[in-house]
Every structure is written in C-alpha cells, then in structure tokens.
Scaffold this active site. Structure first.
Site, PDB file in Angstrom:
ATOM      1  N   ILE A   7      39.448  50.565 -53.458  1.00 48.92           N
ATOM      2  CA  ILE A   7      39.841  50.892 -52.084  1.00 48.92           C
ATOM      3  C   ILE A   7      39.004  52.005 -51.458  1.00 48.92           C
ATOM      4  O   ILE A   7      39.191  52.332 -50.295  1.00 48.92           O
ATOM      5  CB  ILE A   7      41.340  51.266 -51.988  1.00 48.92           C
ATOM      6  CG1 ILE A   7      41.672  52.470 -52.859  1.00 48.92           C
ATOM      7  CG2 ILE A   7      42.229  50.091 -52.334  1.00 48.92           C
ATOM      8  CD1 ILE A   7      43.071  53.026 -52.608  1.00 48.92           C
ATOM      9  N   GLY A   8      38.114  52.579 -52.216  1.00 50.05           N
ATOM     10  CA  GLY A   8      37.299  53.630 -51.625  1.00 50.05           C
ATOM     11  C   GLY A   8      36.277  54.185 -52.593  1.00 50.05           C
ATOM     12  O   GLY A   8      36.180  53.758 -53.740  1.00 50.05           O
ATOM     13  N   LEU A  31      30.650  60.064 -57.042  1.00 54.49           N
ATOM     14  CA  LEU A  31      31.187  60.040 -58.407  1.00 54.49           C
ATOM     15  C   LEU A  31      31.533  58.628 -58.840  1.00 54.49           C
ATOM     16  O   LEU A  31      31.470  58.303 -60.021  1.00 54.49           O
ATOM     17  CB  LEU A  31      32.448  60.906 -58.486  1.00 54.49           C
ATOM     18  CG  LEU A  31      32.250  62.401 -58.263  1.00 54.49           C
ATOM     19  CD1 LEU A  31      33.588  63.098 -58.089  1.00 54.49           C
ATOM     20  CD2 LEU A  31      31.481  63.001 -59.420  1.00 54.49           C
ATOM     21  N   ASP A  73      48.273  50.860 -64.600  1.00 57.56           N
ATOM     22  CA  ASP A  73      46.828  50.634 -64.698  1.00 57.56           C
ATOM     23  C   ASP A  73      46.191  51.562 -65.720  1.00 57.56           C
ATOM     24  O   ASP A  73      45.107  52.081 -65.497  1.00 57.56           O
ATOM     25  CB  ASP A  73      46.195  50.819 -63.308  1.00 57.56           C
ATOM     26  CG  ASP A  73      44.839  50.132 -63.210  1.00 57.56           C
ATOM     27  OD1 ASP A  73      44.543  49.262 -64.067  1.00 57.56           O
ATOM     28  OD2 ASP A  73      44.068  50.453 -62.292  1.00 57.56           O
ATOM     29  N   CYS A 108      33.074  54.487 -57.401  1.00 64.33           N
ATOM     30  CA  CYS A 108      33.517  53.598 -56.348  1.00 64.33           C
ATOM     31  C   CYS A 108      34.663  52.752 -56.882  1.00 64.33           C
ATOM     32  O   CYS A 108      34.546  52.135 -57.937  1.00 64.33           O
ATOM     33  CB  CYS A 108      32.333  52.710 -55.988  1.00 64.33           C
ATOM     34  SG  CYS A 108      32.390  52.164 -54.324  1.00 64.33           S
TER      35      CYS A 108
HETATM   36  N1  LIG Z   1      39.239  63.500 -59.266  1.00 63.24           N
HETATM   37  C1  LIG Z   1      38.121  62.949 -59.701  1.00 63.24           C
HETATM   38  N2  LIG Z   1      37.182  63.683 -60.290  1.00 63.24           N
HETATM   39  C2  LIG Z   1      36.038  63.108 -60.734  1.00 63.24           C
HETATM   40  N3  LIG Z   1      35.765  61.807 -60.622  1.00 63.24           N
HETATM   41  C3  LIG Z   1      36.660  61.029 -60.038  1.00 63.24           C
HETATM   42  C4  LIG Z   1      37.886  61.555 -59.548  1.00 63.24           C
HETATM   43  N4  LIG Z   1      38.599  60.535 -59.040  1.00 63.24           N
HETATM   44  C5  LIG Z   1      37.865  59.448 -59.201  1.00 63.24           C
HETATM   45  N5  LIG Z   1      36.704  59.728 -59.802  1.00 63.24           N
HETATM   46  C6  LIG Z   1      35.637  58.786 -60.130  1.00 63.24           C
HETATM   47  O1  LIG Z   1      35.507  57.885 -59.075  1.00 63.24           O
HETATM   48  C7  LIG Z   1      35.630  56.559 -59.528  1.00 63.24           C
HETATM   49  C8  LIG Z   1      36.397  55.762 -58.493  1.00 63.24           C
HETATM   50  O2  LIG Z   1      37.714  56.194 -58.545  1.00 63.24           O
HETATM   51  P1  LIG Z   1      38.876  55.403 -57.845  1.00 63.24           P
HETATM   52  O3  LIG Z   1      40.139  56.036 -58.255  1.00 63.24           O
HETATM   53  O4  LIG Z   1      38.615  55.332 -56.405  1.00 63.24           O
HETATM   54  O5  LIG Z   1      38.742  53.914 -58.317  1.00 63.24           O
HETATM   55  P2  LIG Z   1      38.812  53.211 -59.729  1.00 63.24           P
HETATM   56  O6  LIG Z   1      39.289  54.178 -60.752  1.00 63.24           O
HETATM   57  O7  LIG Z   1      37.494  52.605 -60.000  1.00 63.24           O
HETATM   58  O8  LIG Z   1      39.913  52.110 -59.617  1.00 63.24           O
HETATM   59  P3  LIG Z   1      40.459  51.156 -58.514  1.00 63.24           P
HETATM   60  O9  LIG Z   1      39.380  50.196 -58.226  1.00 63.24           O
HETATM   61  O10 LIG Z   1      41.607  50.538 -59.162  1.00 63.24           O
HETATM   62  O11 LIG Z   1      40.861  51.977 -57.322  1.00 63.24           O
HETATM   63  C9  LIG Z   1      36.320  56.632 -60.861  1.00 63.24           C
HETATM   64  O12 LIG Z   1      35.902  55.650 -61.719  1.00 63.24           O
HETATM   65  C10 LIG Z   1      35.970  58.008 -61.361  1.00 63.24           C
HETATM   66  O13 LIG Z   1      34.849  57.916 -62.190  1.00 63.24           O
END
Ligand SMILES: Nc1ncnc2c1ncn2[C@@H]1O[C@H](COP(=O)(O)OP(=O)(O)OP(=O)(O)O)[C@@H](O)[C@H]1O
Length: 862
Positions: free
Chosen positions: A475-476, A470, A599, A472
């Site tokens: 942190i993961g 979905l 954020d 990245c």
């Molecule tokens: N519960 C979820 N359901 C569907 N998609 C999700 C969910 N959580 C995260 N995602 C998708 O995965 C991506 C990565 O999420 P994640 O929270 O790991 O990092 P981020 O939002 O890019 O921010 P950061 O780099 O600050 O951790 C998001 O951009 C989102 O599109």
C-alpha cells in the site's frame, strides 16, 4: 453508474436469533424470578399474614402510568403487598421485623421485574426502545465511521447492515453470514494472481472511475489527521469482528461479479438487492477459497475494466483541498510523489490509474497499460498461471537489484475485505501525543516534532529530508527521512491516495493507521504523526535500522539460525527463543488490544537499533472486540510437572531468583544450573506446587471471526485456506511456522507452487527435517502450534500465556526480556554481504542493505 443509482439504505436487521434470544431471556427472567422467590409458595400464607399489615402506597413519582397500573394490578394479584420503597413509596404502618420487610421487598422487586418484562413483550414500546438502542448503536458506529459527526441520514447513507447476534450464535449462522459477506467483498475487491516466486498481486477490480470524493477524502483532513468514514461508493472498510454486533458494508455488485459469485461453491449472493447481501448458505465441507485461482475469463474482465478505467480515469473530485497542509506546493511532496512514481515505473504495480489529470497520470497509465497488456496478457493466455501478473515481484526484485531494500520470496495476500471500523480514533494529529504513550514519552522525537510544529505552525512533508528508500509494500513506500534540522530519523510511510482509492486499499491504510495509533509497546512501532496531502498520505513512524529478520536469517549459514545448533544447540536456540519470545509478547499485546495480526513472517519483523525486534505492517490485521476472561487455574496436581521444572516462566514473576546478579540484565536463566541453583529451583518448585494457583486473566480475542483470505501462502493457517472462518488462533499458527523457519531455514509446508503449498498446509502432516538438530522442546512447541484444528492449537484457549509456559521458554524471564541485551549474532563479512551488527550499530544511517550478489540471488531462490 449503477452504483450511483443504488438507493442508500440503512438497514437494521433484527435476526430471528435475536427474537428467539429475547424470548428465551424472557422465559429465563421468569424462571429466575421464581427462583429468586425461592419457597415463596410454601411460605406464602405466612408471608401473606405478615404483610397484610403493610400498607401499600402507589408511587407518585412513577411516570409510566401503564406500567404503574399494571404493576398495581399485578401487585394486587400477588399474595404479598410490598413494593420497592424507591419505586412505590412503601410505608410500613405496623412494625414488622427487618427480615420480613426485606423478604417482602425481594418478592416485590422480583414480581415487578416479571410484570414489567411480561408487559413489555407484547407491546411495541419495548421493542421500539430496543430498536431505538440498536439505532443509537448503529448511529454511533456509522457516525464514527463516517467521521463527519453529522447525524446519519438513513435515506442517503451507506448500505450498512447491522445485526445483533447473541454471542453464542456468532460462530454459526450470523457469523458465517457476516464473514461470508466479507469474503464476497474480498473476492470482489482483490483479484490475486501469483507469480513464479509465490508473489501474490491484487488486481484492480474495475471500479476506478467510480471513486468518490469521500473515498479520496478519506485520508484527508484539515487537521493533519485522517478521517475515517464509510464512503458512499463501494469500498473496502475495516474489518470488525464483534461478539454481539456485526456491522458490514453492503456494496453494489456488478453483474459479472454477481455471476462469478453465484458460481462460487462457498457463497451465495443475492443479486436482486441493489446492495450486496449474502445468504446464509456457507458450505460446511472444507473447501478451498482460492481467489488466486480464479477463472481466466474473469481475470480478463477485470483487466479490461482496469485498463478502461485507467484511460478514463480523470477524476476531478479527487482534488480536495487541504488548507492546512496544502502540500501541492511542497517540494517534499512532489519529490515524494516523484519517488513513488519512480518506484511505480520500475515496478509497474504501484501506479495509480486514477489520476490522469495530473502530469504523473500518463506515467501511471502507461505503467498500467504496460502491465495489463504485456505481462498480464501473456499470463492470461494460459501458458502458466504462476507466471501471471507479477508487478510486485518485478518491483521488489528490481529494487533489490539496485540494492535498495531486501525482500523475501513471500508476500502477503491482501484479499482483504470489508466491514466498518471499530471506533477508537484518537484523532492523533500532526502534533505529537507523547502523553498517551508512556513507554516512548521520553523520546526526543516527540519534542522535535513539537518544535517544528511550533516553529512553522504546521507539520507536513516539506519538513522532512528524504535520505533513502527503505522498502516498498503493497500500500505504500517507506523512506528513511530526517526531520529537517533536528537530526531525528523517522520511517516515513508514504501512500498515494489515488492509488489506494482506485485499488480499494483505503481501508487497509486506515486499519494500519488506527492500529498504529493504539500501540505503545517496546516491540511495536510508535506512530509519531500522520498527515495527508492532496496526493499522499503519510505515517511518521519509528525507524528500525536493523533490517528485517528475513535478511538476518539469510545471513546465517544455511539461512537458519540453528545450523550451528549441531555444535551449540543451547546457545543458538536461545537466540531463536529470544526473537520468538519478543514476537510472542508483541502478539500478546496486540491480542489484548483486539488486534489479530495475521501477517507474521520474518519480513515483517524489523530489528531495532538496540537489537530488539519491532513487528511492523498492520494493514492486513483484523480489529475485533476482546473480553477479558478470568480463568480459574488448574490445581497444582493437574498442572503438568514440566511447568514446575522451570526456574521461571511467568512474566509476572518477582522471585529474586529470577534477578540474576549479572553485569547486565539477562532474561535467560542459564540452562545448566549449578548444584546450589538447582537445589533452589527444586525448592521453589516444591513451594509452588503447594501454593494454590491464582486465577488467570485471559485477554484473547477468541470470538473474533473473519473469512478474509489474507496472509502469506506459506504462513496461511489451514482454516484460512479452507475458508472456515478464522480468529486469533491464526496468529499462533503463523507463530509456529515462524519458529520452524527460524530454526530450519524453511517453512514446513512449502510446495513447488502456491497451490501445492496450500494443499500441503491443509492436508500434509508436519515433518521435521533431520538436520539441523533441533531440541525436543522446540519441536514440541512447533507441533503444538501447528495443530491444524484451530480449537486444539496451543494458544487458542488461553492465548500467549499458554505458549509462554511451554518448556521451550524455560529459563526466560518474560518481564525482563525488553531490558536484556540481545544475543550476539555471528557476523559475516563475506565480500557480498554487508554485516549487520545489531547491538553495536548505533549510527542508523550507516546501516547498509544487502548487496546484490550471486549469493544473494541464490538466497532469494529459497
Ligand atoms: N519502521 C521502519 N523502519 C525501517 N524500515 C521499515 C519500517 N517500516 C517498514 N520498513 C521497510 O519498508 C518495507 C515496506 O514496508 P511496508 O510495511 O510498507 O510493507 P511490507 O512489509 O512489504 O508489506 P505489505 O505489502 O503487506 O504492506 C518493509 O519491508 C521494511 O523493510
């Protein structure tokens, strides 16, 4: 290593402020007792006479002979002769009136208190008992943080400093000191560079080879739950902002970093101590804290360290065995790991430099080498800093090219810093804890997890079938995953332990997990389970099939929700107000839990299957203490008339006028009211104006303070940029930027580069574009939220309650918004853009990401 040689010292710092505070309190107590005695001296003789007759017996129960004697002596000096019956066993030998007896008791108790206070001051006993209390607090915090449950070994523990600071002083010296220390750690823990697309990538700090077992083990446990602890080696820790107890982790400072820190205009770091301590000298003048703009030489050093660590990074201590999960044998695990490696290969930023002992390590190392020697090298040669390391950009854009997931041009700055965590680990394990989450307790996914656990006796990665990636994050990676044989979909956030440890991101992962564990709200994600393996840590979360608001906004003509507002201002502003209202409720809830989100941006607002929103991504959030405050509402006369003009703006409203007899529940009251409805509204307003307002409970972490440089450039609040220390008001700033972006399709202070953006945020006044047409109320709300001084910002005093009352939200029934059907959005089925149909898309697996098209690329330039 230097760090190994560092003696572990547990310090308890009793600041001067505390001593002063105590003396003041002592003085206060004395005054208070005099006050309590009231006209004691004017009625002294009278009382003396009355109480001559009362027999004083000393207590046989009192244990402390010293105090007892002193009290006795004290009592003898006093003109009265009565003590507390409980304490002194007073008997009344002659009849006295009840009033007299009570007066005597009061006098006696007051004098006892004063005597005890006086007695306790010069002796060390009280001090030591207070110190004992502090120690107990300290132990509680550290043991919790340690997670081992073992008593703290003060000699070998971490360099933890606790200072008790009177609440009113927290925003000054000690607060600054604490936060400065955070900032130091922030400065050291993440070196961020920015790219041509405003992406900020934290660079490693060069501590890779020093990752301790404990750090790696931090996300490991045998019961499928994380164990929070403070590692013995420098590491990030959760941030904590307590009103009265400040806890910070001291970490050793490598020499070159000390030099760098000494050079910092805003901080002063004492280099003599083996631990990192921060002086109290914080610059008062507004200064820019720009970890992203650090000197090239410093960056080079970091890069050198990084690549050196990458090549020497064999770390056998990382091999902590997890008996329960033993996921090294799990197919899913290795598959996941491969997936992550694949992601790392593509992006280059997500690789762990610290696992050369594994097959994957060479890939990791090669990625790092590629990163540091290639792109980074060229950027460091000074051609253009904005083209510096951009692995995150690459990763995101490459993945985007593959149509895997959407990304915006904004990414978060994770210059996140330290301190120990607040203890509230609910020990959520692989087994579900639906009982503690009332709003999701009926969710079948709990049962599915329970079933699997029962069937297999464990619950881990191998029970999931990965469907797709979905997205990245920093942190993961997040995967759509099905719990095998259950038809239940989850969002599986997978983090590489080595990567987290080596990049000092363990605490961010822990913060996120801890916050997720606390949540039970319709607009926030549910964490079903979390577990760790040897290599990976996983969060099993609620899956949101609707993409994020960034994608949604991109699909709007002109990339703003309100472009059509020129034609239908009301309707589209209502669409906006729906989303921002849900975000506001989510923020309100988070603040009540003592979480400052920090954020907010469209990318972090996911859209659920039912069209409602879900705020995600808590790794940059600040956890802090929050105290409910009861505020006396202003009188109706003081209350602005605008508050009364609305049908209902209170979440607690139970007025039947708010319950519209519609086929489905609506949280909106039509803005164009019928004559009859208008009359009833008027009547309601008049009535309300006559009723005395109720006191208002405000649960807003107003005293929270942090100096971390976190957020997203365009969303950063001025106080964060200036490094003045920030609190919950930053969320109201970002909320204003968010509303602006939803309405206008761009953020208000965006410059040609990050530096200019930051400068604009701090110094440029807010301007509204002439197009699209946006209502006065919307602009007024944005204006209130984007006040540069946090103390004057809308929401800073009373939190979300203040914002909810703004006329922009008139007609919105806050209590019912979660039950309403989300507003219908226009569908765009252009060749290149897949439509997201919110309320109708029931089959989440059918959700498609945005395809890569010319149009999409144009959007990304935004
Ligand atoms: N519960 C979820 N359901 C569907 N998609 C999700 C969910 N959580 C995260 N995602 C998708 O995965 C991506 C990565 O999420 P994640 O929270 O790991 O990092 P981020 O939002 O890019 O921010 P950061 O780099 O600050 O951790 C998001 O951009 C989102 O599109």
């Amino acid at each position: 290593m230097e760090m190994d040689a560092v003696p572990s010292i547990s310090e308890i710092v009793e600041s001067n402020e505390e001593l002063d505070f105590e003396l003041k309190m002592d003085e206060k107590a004395r005054k208070h007792s005099v006050l309590k005695l009231g006209n004691r001296y004017s009625i002294e003789d009278d009382i003396n006479r009355l109480f001559e007759s009362i027999e004083v017996r000393t207590s046989t129960k009192h244990n402390d002979e010293v105090v007892k004697d002193a009290l006795r002596k004290k009592a003898m000096k006093r003109p009265m002769r009565v003590g507390s019956p409980q304490m002194s066993g007073i008997g009344i030998s002659e009849p006295v009136s009840l009033k007299q007896a009570l007066r005597g008791l009061c006098i006696s108790q007051a004098s006892e208190m004063a005597a005890m206070k006086r007695l306790s001051r010069p002796t060390s006993s009280s001090r030591s008992s207070e110190v004992g209390t502090i120690k107990r607090l300290y132990r509680a915090v550290v043991v919790e943080a340690d997670g081992s449950g073992l008593p703290l070994n003060e000699g070998n523990g971490n360099l933890v400093e606790i200072s008790l600071v009177p609440e009113k002083i927290t925003s000054n010296s000690s607060e600054k000191m604490f936060e400065s220390s955070e900032m130091v750690k922030a400065e050291l823990s993440h070196q961020t560079l920015h790219s041509s697309r405003d992406q900020v990538v934290p660079l490693p700090t060069g501590f890779h080879s020093e990752i301790s077992k404990e750090e790696v083990g931090e996300l490991k446990s045998t019961d499928c739950s994380f164990t929070s602890h403070v590692g013995e080696k420098p590491k990030e820790a959760d941030e904590i902002a307590l009103a009265s107890i400040k806890v910070s982790v001291k970490t050793p400072v490598p020499e070159e970093e000390k030099n760098h820190l000494h050079a910092s205009s805003s901080l002063s770091v004492s280099g003599s101590s083996p631990g990192r301590t921060v002086n109290n000298s914080v610059c008062n003048a507004p200064c820019f804290i720009k970890p992203i703009f650090r000197s090239k030489s410093f960056i080079k050093k970091k890069v050198k360290q990084d690549s050196a660590s990458a090549s020497n990074s064999s770390n056998p201590s990382n091999k902590k065995v997890n008996n329960d999960l033993n996921p090294s044998t799990s197919n899913s695990d290795s598959m996941m790991h491969d997936c992550m490696l694949e992601s790392g290969r593509r992006g280059g930023a997500k690789a762990s430099p610290a696992s050369s002992s594994t097959n994957h390590s060479t890939e990791y190392n090669s990625i790092i080498a590629d990163t540091s020697s290639g792109r980074l090298g060229s950027s460091l040669n000074g051609v253009n800093r904005t083209r510096s390391i951009s692995t995150k950009v690459d990763e995101r854009s490459r993945s985007r090219e593959k149509g895997e997931f959407s990304q915006s041009s904004k990414s978060s700055i994770g210059d996140y810093s330290s301190s120990t965590s607040i203890s509230d680990d609910s020990n959520l394990s692989g087994s579900s804890r639906s009982g503690s989450r009332p709003h999701m307790s009926k969710d079948v996914r709990w049962e599915a997890i329970r079933h699997i656990q029962k069937q297999h006796g464990s619950f881990c990665l191998k029970h999931f079938k990965l469907i797709k990636k979905l997205g990245c994050g920093d942190i993961g990676s997040v995967y759509l995953a099905e719990l095998s044989g259950t038809n239940c979909l989850f969002a599986l956030k997978v983090m590489d332990n080595d990567y987290l440890a080596s990049r000092k991101k363990m605490s961010r992962a822990l913060t996120e997990r801890k916050i997720l564990q606390m949540l039970d709200h319709p607009f926030l994600p549910t964490l079903y389970a979390h577990f760790v393996s040897d290599k990976l840590s996983c969060l099993v979360m609620e899956y949101c099939p609707g993409g994020d608001l960034h994608v949604l906004r991109q699909k709007q003509p002109g990339r703003s929700f309100a472009e059509q507002a020129a034609r239908e201002v009301n309707i589209l502003e209502e669409v906006c107000s729906f989303y921002v209202a849900e975000v506001l409720l989510a923020l309100e809830y988070l603040h009540m839990l003592g979480v400052v989100y920090r954020d907010l941006k469209p990318e972090n607002i996911l859209v659920r299957e039912d069209g409602h929103i879900m705020l995600s991504d808590f790794d940059l959030s600040l956890r802090c203490a929050v105290n409910p405050v009861l505020l006396q509402s202003s009188t109706p006369a003081e209350e602005p008339a605008k508050k009364m003009s609305s049908p209902c703006s209170e979440a607690s409203c139970i007025d039947p006028f708010c319950l519209h007899p519609a086929w489905h529940v609506s949280c909106f009251t039509p803005r164009i009211l019928s004559v009859a409805a208008a009359k009833s509204q008027k009547l309601k307003s008049d009535l309300a104006a006559q009723v005395s307002p109720l006191p208002q409970v405000v649960v807003e972490p107003t005293s929270a303070r942090s100096n971390s440089f976190v957020g997203t450039h365009e969303y950063l609040a001025p106080e964060i940029i200036k490094g003045e220390g920030h609190g919950s008001a930053v969320d109201w700033w970002t909320f204003g930027i968010f509303l602006f972006e939803l309405l206008y399709g761009r953020t208000p202070f965006k410059g040609s580069g990050n530096e200019e953006t930051l400068s604009n945020v701090v110094s440029r006044s807010l301007k509204f574009p002439s197009s699209p047409i946006v209502s006065f109320h919307a602009r007024d709300l944005i204006r209130g939220l984007l006040i540069k001084e946090p103390e004057n910002r809308l929401g800073s005093a009373k939190g979300a309650a203040e914002i909810k009352q703004h006329p922009f939200f008139d007609g919105l029934n806050w209590a019912l918004i979660r039950c309403t059907i989300p507003p219908e959005l226009p569908k765009h089925c252009d060749a290149g853009i897949t439509s997201i149909t919110f309320s109708q898309n029931k089959d989440c697996t059918k959700f498609k990401d945005v395809k890569d098209t010319e149009e999409q690329r144009v959007f990304e330039m935004f």
